[in-house]
Write an enzyme that holds these catalytic residues in place. Sequence first.
Site, PDB file in Angstrom:
ATOM      1  N   CYS A 158      -4.458  -0.340  -7.441  1.00  0.00           N
ATOM      2  CA  CYS A 158      -4.396   1.019  -7.636  1.00  0.00           C
ATOM      3  C   CYS A 158      -5.658   1.787  -7.586  1.00  0.00           C
ATOM      4  CB  CYS A 158      -3.681   1.388  -9.130  1.00  0.00           C
ATOM      5  SG  CYS A 158      -2.163   0.625  -9.050  1.00  0.00           S
ATOM      6  N   HIS A 198      -6.799   8.588 -14.418  1.00  0.00           N
ATOM      7  CA  HIS A 198      -5.684   7.615 -13.812  1.00  0.00           C
ATOM      8  C   HIS A 198      -4.388   8.112 -14.063  1.00  0.00           C
ATOM      9  CE1 HIS A 198      -4.240   4.121 -11.657  1.00  0.00           C
ATOM     10  NE2 HIS A 198      -4.078   3.425 -12.615  1.00  0.00           N
ATOM     11  N   GLU A 228      -7.975   4.737 -21.469  1.00  0.00           N
ATOM     12  CA  GLU A 228      -8.683   5.647 -20.640  1.00  0.00           C
ATOM     13  C   GLU A 228      -9.261   6.801 -21.460  1.00  0.00           C
ATOM     14  OE1 GLU A 228      -8.712   7.918 -16.257  1.00  0.00           O
ATOM     15  OE2 GLU A 228      -6.767   7.147 -17.026  1.00  0.00           O
ATOM     16  N   LYS A 271      -0.198  12.527 -11.564  1.00  0.00           N
ATOM     17  CA  LYS A 271       0.850  11.341 -11.700  1.00  0.00           C
ATOM     18  C   LYS A 271       2.138  11.930 -12.289  1.00  0.00           C
ATOM     19  CE  LYS A 271      -2.053   7.054 -10.757  1.00  0.00           C
ATOM     20  NZ  LYS A 271      -3.279   7.702 -11.158  1.00  0.00           N
ATOM     21  N   HIS A 274       3.124   7.501  -9.243  1.00  0.00           N
ATOM     22  CA  HIS A 274       2.002   6.603  -9.254  1.00  0.00           C
ATOM     23  C   HIS A 274       2.136   6.080  -7.901  1.00  0.00           C
ATOM     24  CE1 HIS A 274      -1.376   4.004  -9.350  1.00  0.00           C
ATOM     25  NE2 HIS A 274      -1.149   3.500 -10.526  1.00  0.00           N
ATOM     26  N   PHE A 277      -4.443  -3.007 -11.254  1.00  0.00           N
ATOM     27  CA  PHE A 277      -4.252  -4.536 -11.714  1.00  0.00           C
ATOM     28  C   PHE A 277      -5.552  -5.711 -11.226  1.00  0.00           C
ATOM     29  CE2 PHE A 277       0.570  -4.545 -11.904  1.00  0.00           C
ATOM     30  CZ  PHE A 277       0.555  -3.613 -13.009  1.00  0.00           C
TER      31      PHE A 277
END
Length: 412
Positions: free
Chosen positions: A163, A303, A314, A335, A340, A399
């Site tokens: 991502c 994010h 975050e 998002k 996402h 990831f």
Amino acid sequence: MRKRVVITGMGCITPIGTGKDRFWNSLIKGVSGIGHITQFDTKEFSTKIAAEVKDFNAEDHIERREVKKMDRFTQFAVAAAQMAVEDAGLNIEKIDTERFGVVLGAGMGGMYTLEDQAQKLMERGPKRISPFFVPMMIPNIASGQVSIALGAKGPNILIVTACASSTNAIGEAFRIIQYGDADIVITGGTEASITPLSVAGFCSMKALSTNNDEPKKASRPFDKNRDGFVMGEGAGIFLIEELEHALKRDATIYGELIGYGRSSDAYHITTPVPGGEGAARAMVCALNDADINYDIIDYINAHGSSTIYNDKFETEAIKSVFKEHAYKLDVSSTKSMTSHLLGAAGGVEAIVCIMAIVNGLIPPTINYETPDPECDLNYVPNKPKKADIRYALSNSLGFGGHNASIIFRKYE
């Protein structure tokens, strides 16, 4: 001295609209692109929702015979890249194409093609596999096809960092121009993986929201009742250019790209490091690269994936980097509307930052209803906010512990 890099064109294909203007208008209205999956039967799936692109016809942008040789994620890339070139008013016949590059990001590659051909192999045998299978599936084919479509003969790269792919791609494209290896680069990312195998995999990880009854409320970053992310698809691609090159052709300049940072958690294959230490280092690196103090950042496009750990860590990362200024910042996660877009997320969210700077308006985090004591920043809940944005930062976390941050500045 490193060269200055500016943004002169944008193109996007998203679940809330194709083209930068339609996309932006949907963001400001708080439109959600999430609904029940229509591309396959979800009867046996725990998650039955995603954010599909519904207003895209590949043949509006690409010749029919070429469309058949491209997976959906590549179609998105080529179409969005063409939009960016058109938006930039770039006449390719008048530039040095050997100094025209393509650097894109993608997380999954040609999943539609992979699943279709795997089924043919099992049902009909190896002789029925398409000769286009491999070049349609491999992730790098997106940048390859964009390069072919536009005649871009400079650096041609596709980055896969889950991502964080798009944001890494934008950062590396930024470096290429800074150090004089190209004058113009098409950059951003693309993704199309709302397929049975992909969705089943994320379901098995229990990473996805299961709010199937209220899909438009399923993505709720930083809200206490968030229960996982929602998959999306699309592309966010823009044209970046060396400043003097842009000025010589009298291009419209939307903003300036000034900083890039990346880091690794070195911790876990899917879970962010507690406290967001890796994300914090990426932001610090971007600030150092831009040679600016943390307290002049006005807006962060987070994010903000709507997962328990990401949003918490975050938030902690932002507070550790920005200290007391963290509570003066506007932070939002778009998002909540787009869902996402995995490898395309950073490209789309970079466009959000640029449009926010240009329009003096911060898009909201929708579905923010129940504050989480562990997520206590100003997330611009539910309604857009007018603001004079001079500096905006975008985060992408993937990831594998991949972290990337980029910083934009109002062009003056």
